[in-house]
Design a protein around this motif. Structure first.
Motif, PDB file in Angstrom:
ATOM      1  N   GLU A 148      -0.740  41.856  41.771  1.00  0.00           N
ATOM      2  CA  GLU A 148      -1.585  41.937  40.551  1.00  0.00           C
ATOM      3  C   GLU A 148      -1.963  43.294  40.177  1.00  0.00           C
ATOM      4  O   GLU A 148      -1.465  43.729  38.820  1.00  0.00           O
ATOM      5  N   ALA A 149      -2.285  44.174  40.928  1.00  0.00           N
ATOM      6  CA  ALA A 149      -2.572  45.488  40.828  1.00  0.00           C
ATOM      7  C   ALA A 149      -1.220  46.391  40.288  1.00  0.00           C
ATOM      8  O   ALA A 149      -1.181  47.426  39.666  1.00  0.00           O
ATOM      9  N   ALA A 150       0.003  45.966  41.155  1.00  0.00           N
ATOM     10  CA  ALA A 150       1.165  46.444  40.594  1.00  0.00           C
ATOM     11  C   ALA A 150       1.742  46.118  39.395  1.00  0.00           C
ATOM     12  O   ALA A 150       2.878  46.739  39.089  1.00  0.00           O
ATOM     13  N   GLY A 151       1.376  45.050  38.773  1.00  0.00           N
ATOM     14  CA  GLY A 151       1.795  44.311  37.739  1.00  0.00           C
ATOM     15  C   GLY A 151       3.106  43.653  37.770  1.00  0.00           C
ATOM     16  O   GLY A 151       3.956  43.699  36.908  1.00  0.00           O
ATOM     17  N   VAL A 152       3.307  42.991  39.181  1.00  0.00           N
ATOM     18  CA  VAL A 152       4.423  42.187  39.318  1.00  0.00           C
ATOM     19  C   VAL A 152       3.971  41.015  39.829  1.00  0.00           C
ATOM     20  O   VAL A 152       2.939  40.783  40.301  1.00  0.00           O
ATOM     21  N   ALA A 153       4.641  39.968  39.925  1.00  0.00           N
ATOM     22  CA  ALA A 153       4.529  38.689  40.385  1.00  0.00           C
ATOM     23  C   ALA A 153       4.699  38.610  42.083  1.00  0.00           C
ATOM     24  O   ALA A 153       5.178  39.606  42.650  1.00  0.00           O
ATOM     25  N   ARG A 154       3.688  37.894  42.378  1.00  0.00           N
ATOM     26  CA  ARG A 154       3.514  37.653  43.790  1.00  0.00           C
ATOM     27  C   ARG A 154       4.735  37.413  44.613  1.00  0.00           C
ATOM     28  O   ARG A 154       5.211  37.996  45.792  1.00  0.00           O
ATOM     29  N   THR A 155       5.868  37.068  44.078  1.00  0.00           N
ATOM     30  CA  THR A 155       7.228  36.613  44.582  1.00  0.00           C
ATOM     31  C   THR A 155       7.794  37.969  44.788  1.00  0.00           C
ATOM     32  O   THR A 155       8.705  38.064  45.655  1.00  0.00           O
ATOM     33  N   THR A 156       7.660  38.839  43.869  1.00  0.00           N
ATOM     34  CA  THR A 156       8.397  39.938  44.191  1.00  0.00           C
ATOM     35  C   THR A 156       7.968  40.737  45.040  1.00  0.00           C
ATOM     36  O   THR A 156       8.711  41.540  45.793  1.00  0.00           O
ATOM     37  N   VAL A 157       6.675  40.956  45.365  1.00  0.00           N
ATOM     38  CA  VAL A 157       5.992  41.804  46.501  1.00  0.00           C
ATOM     39  C   VAL A 157       6.766  40.817  47.814  1.00  0.00           C
ATOM     40  O   VAL A 157       7.223  41.490  48.649  1.00  0.00           O
ATOM     41  N   HIS A 158       6.558  39.418  47.888  1.00  0.00           N
ATOM     42  CA  HIS A 158       7.020  38.757  48.869  1.00  0.00           C
ATOM     43  C   HIS A 158       8.513  39.044  49.140  1.00  0.00           C
ATOM     44  O   HIS A 158       9.152  38.995  50.404  1.00  0.00           O
ATOM     45  N   ARG A 159       9.423  39.252  48.014  1.00  0.00           N
ATOM     46  CA  ARG A 159      10.899  39.221  48.156  1.00  0.00           C
ATOM     47  C   ARG A 159      10.932  40.813  48.872  1.00  0.00           C
ATOM     48  O   ARG A 159      12.077  40.994  49.614  1.00  0.00           O
ATOM     49  N   ARG A 160      10.146  41.849  48.581  1.00  0.00           N
ATOM     50  CA  ARG A 160      10.355  43.103  49.115  1.00  0.00           C
ATOM     51  C   ARG A 160       9.777  43.142  50.736  1.00  0.00           C
ATOM     52  O   ARG A 160      10.405  44.012  51.264  1.00  0.00           O
ATOM     53  N   PHE A 161       8.531  42.203  50.675  1.00  0.00           N
ATOM     54  CA  PHE A 161       7.953  42.460  51.956  1.00  0.00           C
ATOM     55  C   PHE A 161       7.839  41.094  52.426  1.00  0.00           C
ATOM     56  O   PHE A 161       6.752  40.469  52.021  1.00  0.00           O
ATOM     57  N   ALA A 162       8.408  40.834  53.527  1.00  0.00           N
ATOM     58  CA  ALA A 162       8.205  39.233  54.061  1.00  0.00           C
ATOM     59  C   ALA A 162       6.600  38.848  54.296  1.00  0.00           C
ATOM     60  O   ALA A 162       6.038  37.860  54.187  1.00  0.00           O
ATOM     61  N   THR A 163       5.853  39.811  54.629  1.00  0.00           N
ATOM     62  CA  THR A 163       4.450  39.658  55.245  1.00  0.00           C
ATOM     63  C   THR A 163       3.594  40.809  54.876  1.00  0.00           C
ATOM     64  O   THR A 163       4.249  41.840  54.683  1.00  0.00           O
ATOM     65  N   ARG A 164       2.281  40.453  54.948  1.00  0.00           N
ATOM     66  CA  ARG A 164       1.377  41.415  54.588  1.00  0.00           C
ATOM     67  C   ARG A 164       1.440  42.687  55.619  1.00  0.00           C
ATOM     68  O   ARG A 164       1.557  43.781  55.267  1.00  0.00           O
ATOM     69  N   ASP A 165       1.871  42.202  56.838  1.00  0.00           N
ATOM     70  CA  ASP A 165       1.921  43.385  57.802  1.00  0.00           C
ATOM     71  C   ASP A 165       3.137  44.153  57.513  1.00  0.00           C
ATOM     72  O   ASP A 165       3.095  45.486  57.784  1.00  0.00           O
ATOM     73  N   ALA A 166       4.368  43.620  57.230  1.00  0.00           N
ATOM     74  CA  ALA A 166       5.488  44.371  56.803  1.00  0.00           C
ATOM     75  C   ALA A 166       5.147  45.386  55.624  1.00  0.00           C
ATOM     76  O   ALA A 166       5.739  46.409  55.515  1.00  0.00           O
ATOM     77  N   LEU A 167       4.469  45.099  54.815  1.00  0.00           N
ATOM     78  CA  LEU A 167       4.009  45.727  53.694  1.00  0.00           C
ATOM     79  C   LEU A 167       2.926  47.029  54.193  1.00  0.00           C
ATOM     80  O   LEU A 167       3.266  48.061  53.793  1.00  0.00           O
ATOM     81  N   VAL A 168       2.043  46.668  54.992  1.00  0.00           N
ATOM     82  CA  VAL A 168       1.083  47.766  55.603  1.00  0.00           C
ATOM     83  C   VAL A 168       2.169  48.718  56.506  1.00  0.00           C
ATOM     84  O   VAL A 168       1.927  50.093  56.389  1.00  0.00           O
ATOM     85  N   ASP A 169       3.145  48.116  57.111  1.00  0.00           N
ATOM     86  CA  ASP A 169       4.090  49.063  57.996  1.00  0.00           C
ATOM     87  C   ASP A 169       4.918  50.008  57.184  1.00  0.00           C
ATOM     88  O   ASP A 169       5.090  51.041  57.184  1.00  0.00           O
ATOM     89  N   ALA A 170       5.544  49.325  55.974  1.00  0.00           N
ATOM     90  CA  ALA A 170       6.119  50.134  55.085  1.00  0.00           C
ATOM     91  C   ALA A 170       5.019  51.211  54.259  1.00  0.00           C
ATOM     92  O   ALA A 170       5.690  52.471  54.079  1.00  0.00           O
ATOM     93  N   LEU A 171       3.972  50.772  53.991  1.00  0.00           N
ATOM     94  CA  LEU A 171       2.816  51.711  53.401  1.00  0.00           C
ATOM     95  C   LEU A 171       2.628  53.034  54.389  1.00  0.00           C
ATOM     96  O   LEU A 171       2.799  54.040  54.032  1.00  0.00           O
TER      97      LEU A 171
END
Length: 191
Positions: A37-60
């Motif tokens: 929501e903060a990024a202005g994209v669909a949740r599926t877009t985030v999940h397509r780029r980052f399989a899990t929340r941990d993967a997102l945090v690692d990428a961050l």
């Protein structure tokens, strides 16, 4: 066409990571949906780029580490007088640590070999800069440079996580002045 798609995908990832930094800094337990929501994209877009929340945090953490390395490399570590370089690298690093605080905190504990490698390179550059400062007489000849670096890192951490974060250049002045008063070749007397 492929280059345009790749650039668009990179922009989307950057937008998600920037939003993740803002959201997770405010609420470390935030969900992927809140980040989307903060990024202005669909949740599926985030999940397509980052399989899990941990993967997102690692990428961050990896993204913040790259910004950190770029900040260090942007300072004139070898070409400028050591104190000029120390002030500049401090201001650059503080800008990243203030702007990417959540990612930088996660990066410091990351087992990712690339993150570990980058932090080791930065540490070696800091050690070289401190040796140059000592050789130039800015730091006492008997100063324990490993200890001075640890104090310097602690000062940077402290000012970058404070609630009263100010201009990185002003904070850099405070950090370097505090460091030099403790390890200066000719410390002021009377304290």
């Amino acid at each position: 066409m492929s280059r345009a798609l790749r650039a668009d995908a990179e922009r989307t990832v950057r937008t998600i990571l920037e939003a993740a930094e803002r959201v997770l800094s405010a609420d470390p337990a935030a969900t992927m949906e809140q980040i989307a929501e903060a990024a202005g994209v669909a949740r599926t877009t985030v999940h397509r780029r980052f399989a899990t929340r941990d993967a997102l945090v690692d990428a961050l953490a990896a993204w913040a580490t790259r910004r950190f390395a770029e900040a260090v490399d942007a300072a004139p570590l070898e070409g400028a007088p050591p104190l000029v370089a120390l002030y500049q690298v401090t201001a650059n690093v503080l800008e990243v640590k203030i702007g990417w605080g959540f990612g930088m905190t996660r990066a410091s504990a990351s087992p990712d070999p690339e993150v570990v490698r980058v932090h080791a390179e930065v540490l070696a550059k800091c050690d070289r800069l401190f040796r140059r400062a000592q050789e130039a007489g800015a730091l006492r000849a008997d100063a324990d440079l490993a200890w001075a670096r640890r104090v310097y890192y602690a000062l940077i951490h402290e000012v970058s996580t404070g609630n009263d974060a100010k201009d990185p250049a002003a904070l850099a002045t405070q950090v370097v002045d505090t460091l030099l008063r403790g390890f200066a070749a000719h410390p002021e007397r009377g304290m």
